[in-house]
Design a protein around this motif. Structure first.
Motif, PDB file in Angstrom:
ATOM      1  N   GLY A 284       0.662  -1.123  -0.051  1.00 12.42           N
ATOM      2  CA  GLY A 284      -0.220  -0.109   0.001  1.00 12.42           C
ATOM      3  C   GLY A 284       0.626   1.190  -0.035  1.00 12.42           C
ATOM      4  O   GLY A 284       0.431   2.528  -0.513  1.00 12.42           O
ATOM      5  N   ALA A 285       2.052   1.805   0.315  1.00 16.82           N
ATOM      6  CA  ALA A 285       2.834   2.615   1.058  1.00 16.82           C
ATOM      7  C   ALA A 285       3.508   3.192  -0.526  1.00 16.82           C
ATOM      8  O   ALA A 285       3.544   3.611  -1.225  1.00 16.82           O
ATOM      9  CB  ALA A 285       3.844   2.136   2.118  1.00 16.82           C
ATOM     10  N   ILE A 286       4.306   1.764  -1.540  1.00 15.69           N
ATOM     11  CA  ILE A 286       4.573   2.146  -2.622  1.00 15.69           C
ATOM     12  C   ILE A 286       3.105   2.813  -3.707  1.00 15.69           C
ATOM     13  O   ILE A 286       3.624   3.903  -4.233  1.00 15.69           O
ATOM     14  CB  ILE A 286       4.157   1.081  -3.396  1.00 15.69           C
ATOM     15  N   ALA A 287       2.181   2.306  -3.441  1.00 14.75           N
ATOM     16  CA  ALA A 287       1.535   4.033  -3.943  1.00 14.75           C
ATOM     17  C   ALA A 287       1.172   5.144  -3.923  1.00 14.75           C
ATOM     18  O   ALA A 287       1.543   5.910  -4.539  1.00 14.75           O
ATOM     19  CB  ALA A 287      -0.143   3.105  -3.827  1.00 14.75           C
ATOM     20  N   LEU A 288       2.032   5.327  -2.308  1.00 16.20           N
ATOM     21  CA  LEU A 288       1.773   6.539  -1.661  1.00 16.20           C
ATOM     22  C   LEU A 288       3.076   7.528  -2.679  1.00 16.20           C
ATOM     23  O   LEU A 288       3.732   7.799  -2.295  1.00 16.20           O
ATOM     24  CB  LEU A 288       1.542   6.880  -0.708  1.00 16.20           C
ATOM     25  N   ALA A 289       4.181   6.872  -1.659  1.00 16.67           N
ATOM     26  CA  ALA A 289       5.979   7.375  -1.813  1.00 16.67           C
ATOM     27  C   ALA A 289       6.575   6.131  -3.177  1.00 16.67           C
ATOM     28  O   ALA A 289       7.276   6.881  -3.073  1.00 16.67           O
ATOM     29  CB  ALA A 289       5.984   6.634   0.013  1.00 16.67           C
ATOM     30  N   GLY A 290       6.418   5.309  -3.387  1.00 13.88           N
ATOM     31  CA  GLY A 290       6.983   5.229  -4.593  1.00 13.88           C
ATOM     32  C   GLY A 290       7.113   3.644  -4.200  1.00 13.88           C
ATOM     33  O   GLY A 290       8.009   3.513  -3.202  1.00 13.88           O
ATOM     34  N   ILE A 291       8.882   2.907  -4.703  1.00 16.75           N
ATOM     35  CA  ILE A 291       8.824   1.757  -4.517  1.00 16.75           C
ATOM     36  C   ILE A 291      10.105   1.901  -3.942  1.00 16.75           C
ATOM     37  O   ILE A 291      10.467   1.397  -3.011  1.00 16.75           O
ATOM     38  CB  ILE A 291       9.096   0.645  -5.889  1.00 16.75           C
ATOM     39  N   TYR A 292      10.935   3.333  -4.168  1.00 15.06           N
ATOM     40  CA  TYR A 292      12.499   3.080  -3.676  1.00 15.06           C
ATOM     41  C   TYR A 292      11.968   3.499  -1.981  1.00 15.06           C
ATOM     42  O   TYR A 292      12.378   2.509  -1.742  1.00 15.06           O
ATOM     43  CB  TYR A 292      12.602   4.313  -4.414  1.00 15.06           C
ATOM     44  N   VAL A 293      11.895   4.475  -2.116  1.00 12.92           N
ATOM     45  CA  VAL A 293      11.207   5.025  -0.033  1.00 12.92           C
ATOM     46  C   VAL A 293      10.408   3.689   0.683  1.00 12.92           C
ATOM     47  O   VAL A 293      10.973   3.994   1.718  1.00 12.92           O
ATOM     48  CB  VAL A 293      10.284   6.583  -0.420  1.00 12.92           C
TER      49      VAL A 293
ATOM     50  N   PRO B 298      12.576   3.201 -15.572  1.00 11.00           N
ATOM     51  CA  PRO B 298      11.900   3.700 -14.737  1.00 11.00           C
ATOM     52  C   PRO B 298      10.759   3.269 -13.452  1.00 11.00           C
ATOM     53  O   PRO B 298       9.760   2.263 -14.358  1.00 11.00           O
ATOM     54  CB  PRO B 298      11.320   5.460 -15.353  1.00 11.00           C
ATOM     55  N   LEU B 299      11.001   2.854 -12.414  1.00 11.65           N
ATOM     56  CA  LEU B 299       9.864   2.349 -11.294  1.00 11.65           C
ATOM     57  C   LEU B 299       8.940   3.179 -11.133  1.00 11.65           C
ATOM     58  O   LEU B 299       9.462   4.330 -10.924  1.00 11.65           O
ATOM     59  CB  LEU B 299      10.673   1.422 -10.447  1.00 11.65           C
ATOM     60  N   TYR B 300       7.950   3.087 -10.874  1.00  9.82           N
ATOM     61  CA  TYR B 300       6.907   3.773  -9.474  1.00  9.82           C
ATOM     62  C   TYR B 300       7.496   4.290  -8.809  1.00  9.82           C
ATOM     63  O   TYR B 300       7.731   4.383  -7.720  1.00  9.82           O
ATOM     64  CB  TYR B 300       5.231   3.375  -9.640  1.00  9.82           C
ATOM     65  N   LYS B 301       7.383   6.039  -8.928  1.00  6.81           N
ATOM     66  CA  LYS B 301       7.562   6.763  -7.806  1.00  6.81           C
ATOM     67  C   LYS B 301       6.936   7.219  -7.271  1.00  6.81           C
ATOM     68  O   LYS B 301       6.882   7.796  -5.108  1.00  6.81           O
ATOM     69  CB  LYS B 301       8.153   8.091  -8.221  1.00  6.81           C
ATOM     70  N   GLY B 302       5.634   7.034  -6.328  1.00  5.92           N
ATOM     71  CA  GLY B 302       4.231   7.121  -5.896  1.00  5.92           C
ATOM     72  C   GLY B 302       3.907   8.160  -6.520  1.00  5.92           C
ATOM     73  O   GLY B 302       4.231   8.777  -7.327  1.00  5.92           O
ATOM     74  N   SER B 303       2.229   8.291  -5.826  1.00  4.05           N
ATOM     75  CA  SER B 303       1.413   9.573  -6.038  1.00  4.05           C
ATOM     76  C   SER B 303       2.307  10.908  -5.620  1.00  4.05           C
ATOM     77  O   SER B 303       1.844  12.282  -6.216  1.00  4.05           O
ATOM     78  CB  SER B 303       0.477   8.819  -5.809  1.00  4.05           C
TER      79      SER B 303
END
Length: 169
Positions: A103-112, A155-160
């Motif tokens: 769930g956090a990936i959606a907000l903060a992205g995969i790296y954070v 590029p990987l998902y950076k989040g919303s």
């Protein structure tokens, strides 16, 4: 030692088998319906795009129905304890944080999200110091960022919220 095993209480094996069969039944039915929507028939130039997934979904559905029937209505129901409270607690201590991570990936992205997840996992479950955990989490994610974003140009998902926008990627 045998008395401890017989005194064990928890979720019975047949309940877990029935639950897994029910989930597989739903998966199989979804695959069948989506395959038919894509075109599960034979076209003039060969099989449609849903042809093979349709039959895989059919096999999954039939197998799930057989397992569900055998598990719930069969003569020999497996009443042994599949998992007790302590074991379930250990599994959930890994599974629930993993669900929060997704769930956090959606907000903060995969790296954070990965850096936070790795650090917290090391601190809470691994009992490492917070300094080692944060350093390891940051090092891993810096290497992954360089590998995907810089070197491979993937590029990987950076989040919303895109907390890494200041990097220009």
């Amino acid at each position: 030692m045998e008395h401890e095993e017989s005194a064990r209480t928890g979720i019975a094996t047949w309940v877990v088998e029935a639950a897994v069969a029910a989930v597989l039944l739903v998966v199989g039915i979804v695959v069948i319906f989506e395959s038919r929507r894509l075109g599960a028939g034979w076209t003039s130039d060969g099989p449609g795009s849903g042809y093979f997934p349709f039959y895989i979904g059919l096999i999954i559905t039939i197998s799930a129905l057989g397992t569900l029937y055998q598990t719930v209505l069969g003569k020999e129901r497996n009443t042994e304890v599949f998992v007790d409270r302590e074991q379930l607690g250990r599994v959930l201590s890994v599974l629930l944080p993993a669900a929060v991570y997704v769930g956090a990936i959606a907000l903060a992205g995969i790296y954070v999200a990965s850096a936070i997840y790795i650090a917290l996992f090391m601190i809470v479950l691994g009992k490492y110091s917070w300094i080692k955990s944060v350093v390891a989490a940051l090092a891993i994610n810096v290497v992954l960022f360089c590998m995907f974003e810089v070197w491979f140009k993937v590029p990987l998902y950076k989040g919303s919220l895109d907390p890494l926008a200041f990097l220009g990627y």
